[in-house]
Design a protein around this motif. Structure first.
Motif, PDB file in Angstrom:
ATOM      1  N   GLY A 229       0.820  -1.213   0.000  1.00 21.10           N
ATOM      2  CA  GLY A 229       0.000   0.000   0.000  1.00 21.10           C
ATOM      3  C   GLY A 229       0.848   1.254   0.000  1.00 21.10           C
ATOM      4  O   GLY A 229       0.571   2.210  -0.720  1.00 21.10           O
ATOM      5  N   TYR A 230       1.899   1.268   0.800  1.00 18.48           N
ATOM      6  CA  TYR A 230       2.788   2.429   0.845  1.00 18.48           C
ATOM      7  C   TYR A 230       3.477   2.639  -0.495  1.00 18.48           C
ATOM      8  O   TYR A 230       3.587   3.764  -0.978  1.00 18.48           O
ATOM      9  CB  TYR A 230       3.831   2.251   1.949  1.00 18.48           C
ATOM     10  CG  TYR A 230       4.775   3.411   2.044  1.00 18.48           C
ATOM     11  CD1 TYR A 230       4.374   4.619   2.616  1.00 18.48           C
ATOM     12  CD2 TYR A 230       6.067   3.324   1.539  1.00 18.48           C
ATOM     13  CE1 TYR A 230       5.232   5.701   2.687  1.00 18.48           C
ATOM     14  CE2 TYR A 230       6.930   4.391   1.610  1.00 18.48           C
ATOM     15  CZ  TYR A 230       6.516   5.573   2.182  1.00 18.48           C
ATOM     16  OH  TYR A 230       7.363   6.639   2.244  1.00 18.48           O
ATOM     17  N   SER A 231       3.936   1.561  -1.120  1.00 24.14           N
ATOM     18  CA  SER A 231       4.623   1.717  -2.408  1.00 24.14           C
ATOM     19  C   SER A 231       3.670   2.198  -3.494  1.00 24.14           C
ATOM     20  O   SER A 231       4.037   3.015  -4.336  1.00 24.14           O
ATOM     21  CB  SER A 231       5.287   0.404  -2.819  1.00 24.14           C
ATOM     22  OG  SER A 231       4.309  -0.581  -3.082  1.00 24.14           O
ATOM     23  N   VAL A 232       2.436   1.729  -3.489  1.00 17.48           N
ATOM     24  CA  VAL A 232       1.448   2.188  -4.472  1.00 17.48           C
ATOM     25  C   VAL A 232       1.132   3.661  -4.254  1.00 17.48           C
ATOM     26  O   VAL A 232       1.041   4.438  -5.201  1.00 17.48           O
ATOM     27  CB  VAL A 232       0.171   1.323  -4.412  1.00 17.48           C
ATOM     28  CG1 VAL A 232      -0.959   1.947  -5.204  1.00 17.48           C
ATOM     29  CG2 VAL A 232       0.465  -0.066  -4.927  1.00 17.48           C
ATOM     30  N   MET A 233       0.976   4.081  -2.995  1.00 20.82           N
ATOM     31  CA  MET A 233       0.698   5.491  -2.707  1.00 20.82           C
ATOM     32  C   MET A 233       1.864   6.369  -3.136  1.00 20.82           C
ATOM     33  O   MET A 233       1.677   7.444  -3.694  1.00 20.82           O
ATOM     34  CB  MET A 233       0.425   5.699  -1.218  1.00 20.82           C
ATOM     35  CG  MET A 233      -0.946   5.265  -0.796  1.00 20.82           C
ATOM     36  SD  MET A 233      -1.238   5.433   0.970  1.00 20.82           S
ATOM     37  CE  MET A 233      -0.641   7.051   1.328  1.00 20.82           C
ATOM     38  N   SER A 234       3.086   5.933  -2.894  1.00 24.31           N
ATOM     39  CA  SER A 234       4.261   6.721  -3.257  1.00 24.31           C
ATOM     40  C   SER A 234       4.408   6.805  -4.768  1.00 24.31           C
ATOM     41  O   SER A 234       4.751   7.854  -5.308  1.00 24.31           O
ATOM     42  CB  SER A 234       5.522   6.106  -2.656  1.00 24.31           C
ATOM     43  OG  SER A 234       5.458   6.135  -1.268  1.00 24.31           O
ATOM     44  N   TYR A 235       4.145   5.717  -5.458  1.00 21.67           N
ATOM     45  CA  TYR A 235       4.301   5.707  -6.911  1.00 21.67           C
ATOM     46  C   TYR A 235       3.278   6.602  -7.583  1.00 21.67           C
ATOM     47  O   TYR A 235       3.601   7.353  -8.486  1.00 21.67           O
ATOM     48  CB  TYR A 235       4.167   4.283  -7.445  1.00 21.67           C
ATOM     49  CG  TYR A 235       4.288   4.214  -8.941  1.00 21.67           C
ATOM     50  CD1 TYR A 235       5.521   4.342  -9.566  1.00 21.67           C
ATOM     51  CD2 TYR A 235       3.166   4.046  -9.736  1.00 21.67           C
ATOM     52  CE1 TYR A 235       5.639   4.289 -10.930  1.00 21.67           C
ATOM     53  CE2 TYR A 235       3.280   3.987 -11.106  1.00 21.67           C
ATOM     54  CZ  TYR A 235       4.512   4.108 -11.698  1.00 21.67           C
ATOM     55  OH  TYR A 235       4.624   4.062 -13.055  1.00 21.67           O
ATOM     56  N   SER A 236       2.055   6.562  -7.137  1.00 17.57           N
ATOM     57  CA  SER A 236       1.015   7.349  -7.776  1.00 17.57           C
ATOM     58  C   SER A 236       0.925   8.769  -7.264  1.00 17.57           C
ATOM     59  O   SER A 236       0.133   9.545  -7.747  1.00 17.57           O
ATOM     60  CB  SER A 236      -0.343   6.680  -7.633  1.00 17.57           C
ATOM     61  OG  SER A 236      -0.672   6.602  -6.259  1.00 17.57           O
ATOM     62  N   GLY A 237       1.745   9.122  -6.280  1.00 18.72           N
ATOM     63  CA  GLY A 237       1.781  10.471  -5.790  1.00 18.72           C
ATOM     64  C   GLY A 237       0.748  10.797  -4.742  1.00 18.72           C
ATOM     65  O   GLY A 237       0.510  11.957  -4.462  1.00 18.72           O
TER      66      GLY A 237
END
Length: 138
Positions: free
Chosen positions: A45-53
């Motif tokens: 979840g953290y990586s998806v949030m960081s990738y999509s801004g």
């Protein structure tokens, strides 16, 4: 005397406690697997949030563009930022050569911006080249 199905049931019942001892009697495996699954879910979840801004930053979306004359081009875009933003608007001709440019300061929050950019010749498109937080500038 040959083995009967009842004997097989008795033999399998005798080995069940041995299997339980061998693989653990407690919920250790379940606890370890649950902790691992939670950690992987949080990391994903953290990586998806960081990738999509979604973790922060400035977001912009172009609503409309026009180039009514050879000396000006217009753009309407929406900006969403926490601390205000500075956006760079560029007008390009049909060969993608820069024919006009302007920096736009935008207040914090969700704002609609209408801007006219002066051009040196007819523009074919206008774009928001970049937007960044004003708080990060020194």
């Amino acid at each position: 005397m040959s083995a009967t199905p009842e004997d097989d049931a008795v033999n399998s019942a005798d080995t069940a406690p041995a299997l339980r001892k061998r693989h653990g009697n407690g919920p250790v495996f379940f606890v370890v697997a649950t902790v691992f699954a939670v950690a992987v879910t949080i990391g994903w979840g953290y990586s998806v949030m960081s990738y999509s801004g979604l973790g922060g930053g400035v977001y912009h979306q172009v609503i409309s563009v026009s180039a009514p004359s050879g000396s000006e081009a217009r753009i309407s875009f929406e900006v969403n930022s926490r601390e205000g933003a500075e956006c760079l608007v560029q007008a390009l001709d049909d060969q993608m050569v820069l024919v006009g440019e302007e920096k736009v300061d935008v207040e914090s929050g969700n704002r609609m911006v209408n801007r006219t950019v002066e051009t040196v010749r007819q523009a074919s498109t206008v774009e928001v080249a970049s937007c960044r937080e004003q708080g990060s500038q020194d």
